[in-house]
Design an enzyme around this catalytic site. Structure first.
Site, short mmCIF file in Angstrom:
data_model
loop_
_atom_site.label_atom_id
_atom_site.label_comp_id
_atom_site.label_asym_id
_atom_site.label_seq_id
_atom_site.Cartn_x
_atom_site.Cartn_y
_atom_site.Cartn_z
N CYS A 1 -9.53 -0.42 -5.41
CA CYS A 1 -8.91 0.88 -5.67
C CYS A 1 -9.54 1.55 -6.88
O CYS A 1 -9.09 2.60 -7.32
CB CYS A 1 -7.39 0.72 -5.87
SG CYS A 1 -6.94 -0.37 -7.24
N GLN B 1 0.83 -1.20 0.00
CA GLN B 1 0.00 0.00 0.00
C GLN B 1 0.87 1.25 0.00
O GLN B 1 1.82 1.37 0.78
CB GLN B 1 -0.93 0.00 1.20
CG GLN B 1 -2.03 -1.05 1.13
CD GLN B 1 -3.11 -0.70 0.12
OE1 GLN B 1 -3.16 0.41 -0.38
NE2 GLN B 1 -3.97 -1.66 -0.17
N ASP C 1 -9.17 -8.26 -3.15
CA ASP C 1 -8.47 -6.99 -3.28
C ASP C 1 -7.78 -6.95 -4.64
O ASP C 1 -6.55 -6.96 -4.73
CB ASP C 1 -7.44 -6.84 -2.15
CG ASP C 1 -6.85 -5.43 -2.08
OD1 ASP C 1 -7.27 -4.57 -2.87
OD2 ASP C 1 -5.96 -5.21 -1.24
#
Length: 485
Positions: free
Chosen positions: A439, A310, A412
């Site tokens: 995202c 991240q 994710d």
């Protein structure tokens, strides 16, 4: 030129006033025509700005533009002390306004793409970034033999090191001062690194000609140790003339004890990427260590230069905490939790450290990330977790024995979202709960519609601002299958 006499054709350069904003930071300009208003979308613009743009796509009632130049700022913008850069188009927009735009445009997106009408009712919370300046832990700077002069707006045949000029791939804007996005010490010293490299007499990469020596400088930072790891990327042409020891000495003089290590990578690929797409590049450790350690939620993670991690660690802690909260709303005792697109295994390890008697399976296609994940699990003494370096779609197909045995799936995926085939495999696992981290809410909204059609209920979602001063926003959504009696 004004909106009333604009020529609406592909390739035309136009002057526009931005009046609104759509998802993804696309400013909206409306051009009156005899048939009604024609909408032009211009990325990285703010309502109130007057901009010069080029029409790159034209449809019946709308068009897409490329931003060329901001001619007049918006009244919403405020000055700051940082050097403006193309990657932070909203740095002069107050953070509260940035968050309002992100929240409102994401709501509109979920309604339009996902068909989720009760968006406001499902919304849990907006999580702000703990720091809106100097928050990034990785930055990539480009060399080029073609420099864009910010003062004269000229394209010059000069040695450059900084960021690609907006809308171009061949020239860079020199970064001479802190941009406010990364590490202040690094960016205030980039000028000295550029001076050293230019003084060698070796050329910066010339993108149109596909030749040159200096290509990229990539930097990772640990907020836990305050150390810096550099990857110095060059071609092999002129390698024998380069003073490697001198470069190391220069970097040690600039960064002292903060310098964790320096890698030297060879990239002879003509593509515009720091890492060769062909896989033919090589990296050599020329100083120190090839990894740094970051700490998230009391766990330590060793990160190599190529591993995904991240970009905003302080905000990532809040993101991961929200994922854990959603996952732990149900009793996970004795369950199998599948962490797909797991990267370095952060979510799985944090979850394993918070819940007893669960088995966690982490899957990611990047082998380096899985190597780091396994080492990190050992470092953190996390048990009950296994990692597989595999394509998610193929892994789910090759291990049908997990069907009906997975209690919770954590997704994710990258910005492109999860491939339709892989999403079907996920649905076939019949997990009663899915925590979907995205995202790119546009692909999440698309996938939400598929999950709902498969019988899942969209329970709630939160937004997390991982990237202040950009258009990006992350979303965490919880889906559950209704229990049958």
């Amino acid at each position: 030129m004004t909106e009333t006499n604009i020529v609406l054709k592909r390739g035309a350069r136009v002057e526009l006033t931005i009046t609104d904003m759509a998802f993804g930071g696309k400013g909206i300009a409306k051009v009156p025509t005899p048939d009604g208003e024609f909408v032009l979308f211009v990325p990285n613009t703010i309502p109130g700005q007057v901009v010069k743009a080029q029409i790159i796509k034209k449809r019946k009632r709308h068009g897409e533009c490329k931003l060329m130049e901001v001619l007049q700022p918006s009244a919403q913008e405020v000055a700051n002390s940082y050097q403006p850069i193309p990657g932070a188009p909203y740095a002069r927009l107050p953070i509260a306004l940035q968050e309002d735009y992100k929240r409102n445009t994401t709501f509109q997106l979920f309604k339009r793409i996902g068909g989720i009408e009760n968006t406001e009712g499902l919304f849990d919370e907006f999580i702000s970034s703990p720091s809106c300046w100097h928050y990034r832990n990785k930055m990539e700077y480009s060399f080029s033999s073609i420099r864009y002069d910010l003062n004269t707006n000229e394209e010059l045949d000069e040695f450059g090191l900084g960021f690609k000029h907006r809308g171009t791939w061949w020239m860079v804007e020199n970064l001479d001062a802190d941009s406010g996005m990364f590490d202040e010490m690094v960016e205030n010293n980039l000028y000295h690194i550029r001076q050293f490299c230019e003084a060698t007499g070796l050329p910066a990469w010339h993108p149109p000609r596909k030749e040159g020596f200096f290509r990229y400088l990539v930097v990772r930072k640990s907020y836990h140790t305050n150390e810096l790891l550099f990857d110095f990327v060059t071609s092999s042409a002129g390698l024998e003339q380069f003073d490697t020891e001198g470069f190391v000495a220069q970097m040690k003089a600039l960064f002292g004890e903060r310098l964790a290590g320096i890698l030297h990578s060879i990239n002879d690929d003509i593509g515009d990427r720091a890492r060769p797409s062909s896989g033919d590049g090589s990296s050599t450790l020329i100083y120190g260590n090839d990894k740094i350690v970051e700490r998230l939620l009391h766990l330590d993670f060793e990160i190599s230069m190529q591993s995904f991690f991240q970009t905003n660690p302080k905000s990532a802690e809040k993101l991961y905490q929200k994922v854990i909260d959603y996952a732990l709303e149900a009793n996970l005792d004795g369950q199998v939790v599948m962490d797909l697109f797991c990267g370095t295994g952060t979510i799985g390890q944090i979850l394993a450290s918070r819940a007893n008697n669960i088995q966690i399976i982490g899957v990611d296609i990047v082998e380096d990330a899985i190597v780091d994940a396994r080492q990190n699990a050992l470092r953190n003494h996390v048990e009950g977790i296994e990692f597989y370096a595999a394509d998610v779609n193929k892994f789910l197909y090759e291990y049908p024995e997990y069907r009906g045995k997975i209690g919770t799936i954590v997704l994710d995926p990258p910005r492109a979202g999860i491939a339709p085939k892989a999403l079907r495999r996920v649905i076939e696992l019949e997990a009663p709960r899915i925590v979907y981290v995205s995202c790119n809410p546009a692909t999440q909204a698309r996938d939400a519609e598929t999950l709902c059609e498969a019988g899942y209920v969209f329970k709630k979602f939160s937004l997390i601002d991982q990237f202040p001063h950009t258009s990006h926003i992350e979303s965490i959504a919880l889906f559950e299958k209704p229990t049958t009696t």
